[in-house]
Scaffold this active site. Sequence first.
Site, PDB file in Angstrom:
ATOM      1  N   LYS A  13      58.881  -5.990  56.324  1.00 12.17           N
ATOM      2  CA  LYS A  13      57.780  -5.587  57.217  1.00 12.17           C
ATOM      3  C   LYS A  13      57.065  -4.336  56.720  1.00 12.17           C
ATOM      4  O   LYS A  13      55.854  -4.228  56.829  1.00 12.17           O
ATOM      5  CB  LYS A  13      58.315  -5.294  58.631  1.00 12.17           C
ATOM      6  CG  LYS A  13      58.905  -6.480  59.321  1.00 12.17           C
ATOM      7  CD  LYS A  13      59.528  -6.086  60.642  1.00 12.17           C
ATOM      8  CE  LYS A  13      60.755  -5.222  60.519  1.00 12.17           C
ATOM      9  NZ  LYS A  13      61.957  -5.883  59.967  1.00 12.17           N
ATOM     10  N   ASP A  46      64.962  -6.743  58.032  1.00  9.46           N
ATOM     11  CA  ASP A  46      64.873  -6.573  56.582  1.00  9.46           C
ATOM     12  C   ASP A  46      64.064  -7.689  55.919  1.00  9.46           C
ATOM     13  O   ASP A  46      64.383  -8.129  54.816  1.00  9.46           O
ATOM     14  CB  ASP A  46      66.274  -6.488  55.949  1.00  9.46           C
ATOM     15  CG  ASP A  46      67.139  -5.471  56.664  1.00  9.46           C
ATOM     16  OD1 ASP A  46      66.651  -4.348  56.850  1.00  9.46           O
ATOM     17  OD2 ASP A  46      68.266  -5.807  57.058  1.00  9.46           O
TER      18      ASP A  46
HETATM   19  P1  IMP Z   1      72.061  -0.648  66.116  1.00  6.36           P
HETATM   20  O1  IMP Z   1      70.612  -0.983  66.185  1.00  6.36           O
HETATM   21  O2  IMP Z   1      72.353   0.504  65.197  1.00  6.36           O
HETATM   22  O3  IMP Z   1      72.672  -0.484  67.473  1.00  6.36           O
HETATM   23  O4  IMP Z   1      72.825  -1.910  65.456  1.00  6.36           O
HETATM   24  C1  IMP Z   1      72.944  -3.166  66.117  1.00  6.36           C
HETATM   25  C2  IMP Z   1      72.822  -4.302  65.126  1.00  6.36           C
HETATM   26  O5  IMP Z   1      71.496  -4.366  64.620  1.00  6.36           O
HETATM   27  C3  IMP Z   1      73.727  -4.192  63.901  1.00  6.36           C
HETATM   28  O6  IMP Z   1      74.120  -5.481  63.511  1.00  6.36           O
HETATM   29  C4  IMP Z   1      72.819  -3.590  62.847  1.00  6.36           C
HETATM   30  O7  IMP Z   1      73.250  -3.890  61.540  1.00  6.36           O
HETATM   31  C5  IMP Z   1      71.516  -4.290  63.181  1.00  6.36           C
HETATM   32  N1  IMP Z   1      70.338  -3.533  62.778  1.00  6.36           N
HETATM   33  C6  IMP Z   1      69.811  -2.441  63.351  1.00  6.36           C
HETATM   34  N2  IMP Z   1      68.707  -2.037  62.702  1.00  6.36           N
HETATM   35  C7  IMP Z   1      68.512  -2.908  61.715  1.00  6.36           C
HETATM   36  C8  IMP Z   1      67.501  -3.036  60.713  1.00  6.36           C
HETATM   37  O8  IMP Z   1      66.537  -2.277  60.633  1.00  6.36           O
HETATM   38  N3  IMP Z   1      67.638  -4.092  59.861  1.00  6.36           N
HETATM   39  C9  IMP Z   1      68.656  -4.983  59.967  1.00  6.36           C
HETATM   40  N4  IMP Z   1      69.622  -4.899  60.885  1.00  6.36           N
HETATM   41  C10 IMP Z   1      69.548  -3.869  61.756  1.00  6.36           C
END
Ligand code: IMP
Length: 426
Positions: free
Chosen positions: A17, A14
């Site tokens: 990008k 976040d």
């Molecule tokens: P997942 O990618 O859904 O498996 O989530 C794993 C971790 O990455 C969690 O803490 C999410 O909040 C974080 N996360 C996944 N995608 C993003 C993103 O695009 N921005 C910020 N955090 C992310």
Amino acid sequence: MGKSLLVLGSQWGDEGKGKITNFLSEKADIVIRYQGGNNAGHTIVFGGHKYALRLIPSGVFNENVKCVLANGMVINPRAFKEEVEEIRKAGFPAKNIYISDRAHVLFDHHIELDRLNEESLGSKKIGTTKRGIGPAYADKISRVGMRMCDFISNEFPELYKNLLTIKNKQIIDMGGNPIDYDKTVKEYLELADYIRPMVIDTVAMIGKARKEGKNILFEGAQGALLDVDFGSYPYVTSSNVTSGGTVDGTGIGCHGIDDILGIVKAYETRVGEGAFPTEQLNEVGDLIRERGHEYGTVTHRPRRTGFLDLPALKYSIQINSISYICLTLVDVLTGFDKVPVCTHYEYQGQLIDTLPASDRVLRECKPVYAYLDGWTEDISNIKTYDALPENVRKYVEFIEKETGTPVVMVSTGPDKNQTIIREEIF
Ligand code: IMP
């Protein structure tokens, strides 16, 4: 000779990008996403409108740009179709979209397994976006995933049936809701028809583009500190977010990336669980959240907020070979009397400036701050670096000196026009 530039999140995601990729894409021939899936949320603001992209590269608003979803991604075909249609409804043709035949398909059973995994972890949950990302990558590594080339083939119904038999066993064992084959296969066959014309050998396409001297932008999703190898494991995403992931996620080869632009938020945010040394669980943190509109694009969760963490940033610069920095959301810090920046951690009475491997150790690290003078002037419409208030420039130059990395762009607001260029790099 064309140029290739990687736009990479240097923190916990976040960082802005999407805005920067969209801005730079005016000079690009191709924009490529190489990892992650629709866990990403890239917000783009221009012409008075706000767009949220999850799977499609942020070059899609430029008709001349080819957008590639490369092999390192996990793609939910339903979410993909919905996103393309949303973009078309907003008046953009979204014609030049290509999907790698080697990219993995993210199915409904991955989403159900993500939910079940998180539930079973209880208080130790990762705090995922619940989009099925971890289970989809787990299947890829376990060699039971499905690639796009198989999804769009005539073999799909048979392959899917076998796969679902195994996956439903897992779901039932965990007390979840098995996926109905007859219902889903019908929808997936329709989605495969929709996607088929866009599926190509993107490795060959990217290689050819490089040879022909095209300008290539790689768009990272999430942030380097969420990388499965280098992040604060296990509170990470399941892909290689770092610059190394670009090589494996596209087939460009180690020498295929000319420069790496690290997008760095002027402060720190994190969504989900995991250590966050500079977190501000107080009014200051709330103020940053409100000013920076720090709510997840995908899940709408309030983001955790804190001050800039230089040990984490220096680590990120090293593991990614970041050549330049673009500092974003600087306007959010306007109005602070002093702006704290963490320069070291204190751990068991020692000062350290490296990132420990253990999330448990990182939780015990206490930030040591330098306090820089703040500024009160509205900077959101300033167009040149020299016109910025002196204390903003001092903030930028402090980061530059501490990290040894030039800050070539400063973003002072969400709109594409609120971007100050100090040095042209693409
Ligand atoms: P997942 O990618 O859904 O498996 O989530 C794993 C971790 O990455 C969690 O803490 C999410 O909040 C974080 N996360 C996944 N995608 C993003 C993103 O695009 N921005 C910020 N955090 C992310």
